[in-house]
Design an enzyme around this catalytic site. Structure first.
Site, mmCIF file in Angstrom:
data_model
loop_
_atom_site.group_PDB
_atom_site.id
_atom_site.type_symbol
_atom_site.label_atom_id
_atom_site.label_comp_id
_atom_site.label_asym_id
_atom_site.label_seq_id
_atom_site.Cartn_x
_atom_site.Cartn_y
_atom_site.Cartn_z
ATOM 1 N N ASP A 112 0.830 -1.202 0.000
ATOM 2 C CA ASP A 112 0.000 0.000 0.000
ATOM 3 C C ASP A 112 0.868 1.257 0.000
ATOM 4 O O ASP A 112 2.046 1.213 0.371
ATOM 5 C CB ASP A 112 -0.869 0.050 1.266
ATOM 6 C CG ASP A 112 -1.924 -1.039 1.305
ATOM 7 O OD1 ASP A 112 -2.019 -1.820 0.342
ATOM 8 O OD2 ASP A 112 -2.640 -1.115 2.317
ATOM 9 N N HIS A 163 3.945 -2.121 2.958
ATOM 10 C CA HIS A 163 3.822 -0.759 2.422
ATOM 11 C C HIS A 163 5.088 -0.349 1.679
ATOM 12 O O HIS A 163 6.174 -0.382 2.264
ATOM 13 C CB HIS A 163 3.559 0.235 3.570
ATOM 14 C CG HIS A 163 2.259 -0.016 4.272
ATOM 15 N ND1 HIS A 163 2.078 -1.075 5.148
ATOM 16 C CD2 HIS A 163 1.063 0.620 4.198
ATOM 17 C CE1 HIS A 163 0.832 -1.053 5.588
ATOM 18 N NE2 HIS A 163 0.191 -0.039 5.031
#
Ligand code: ZN
Length: 232
Positions: free
Chosen positions: A46, A189
């Protein structure tokens, strides 16, 4: 004996679960794992793209592992060539909002506009139209369901999340190894919200540890689309 829970506390607990619970469908259906029975995992990232995304791509390429990147539209506009490189390396791209807002208590109009802006930016710069949406902070709210439906986006959460924005590489790896099972969706991430030049060294190091260990354990990796819709 049933514990006595005051109504207000029970209501607040329900709302917290509805908003953040990975299996909650209160604000629309969302997947958080694939089927068991096949030894496959989906790696997801992400908050990218960031200046350090190429490092992540290099590690994945070394092992021939596909992943799904939930990109923020504002980061795509800042780093369009890195956003595009993700797709060109054979990875899937999902929508992770435009500005990474905390959506609770926002208006449905705000939520829809932010999602649409991200979808347009990703499509324009990568040539890929996301089919999956991951809500920023995993927070769902009123208006998301309709906005997703209009854009043809399906929501996806995760089975295990690395807390890689605050943990050390060894701890991230430990969490992920403890949480994997057949069909699991792993969340890391490659950016930090909209930060410029984010520090993601621990994420990269965890990935270097994690991928070979999971391959050794007999897992294969698939994109979210493959994992959740294996026949398509
Ligand atoms: Zn995020």
């Amino acid at each position: 004996m049933q514990p006595v829970v005051p109504a207000a506390a029970a209501g607040a607990a329900f709302l917290a679960w509805a908003v953040r619970g990975r299996a909650s469908e209160v604000f629309g259906p969302s997947a958080w794992r694939g089927p068991r029975g096949r030894r496959v995992l989906a790696l997801t990232f992400d908050d990218g793209p960031s200046e350090t995304t190429p490092q992540i791509l290099e590690i994945l390429e070394r092992y021939g592992v596909p992943a799904t990147f939930f990109q923020c539209g504002a980061n795509v506009e800042r780093l369009p060539s890195i956003a595009r490189a993700v797709g060109e390396r054979g990875h899937e791209i999902g929508n992770h909002s435009h500005t990474h807002p905390l959506c609770c208590f926002r208006s449905p109009g705000f939520i829809a506009a932010d999602l649409e802006r991200a979808q347009a930016a990703i499509e324009r710069h990568t040539g890929m139209r996301p089919a999956w949406y991951r809500a920023p902070f995993g927070v769902r709210w009123f208006g998301m369901r309709g906005a997703q439906r209009r854009l043809g986006l399906q929501a996806v959460m995760w089975t295990v999340i690395g807390y890689d924005w605050k943990l050390k590489a060894d701890e991230i790896t430990g969490r992920m190894m403890a949480g994997v099972s057949e069909g699991a969706i792993l969340c890391l991430h490659d950016g930090r919200e909209l930060r410029v030049r984010p520090e993601i060294g621990e994420t990269a190091e965890a990935l270097r540890q994690l991928v070979p260990r999971l391959l050794d354990e007999g897992y294969k990796f698939e994109t979210v689309s493959r994992l959740l819709c294996p026949t398509s």
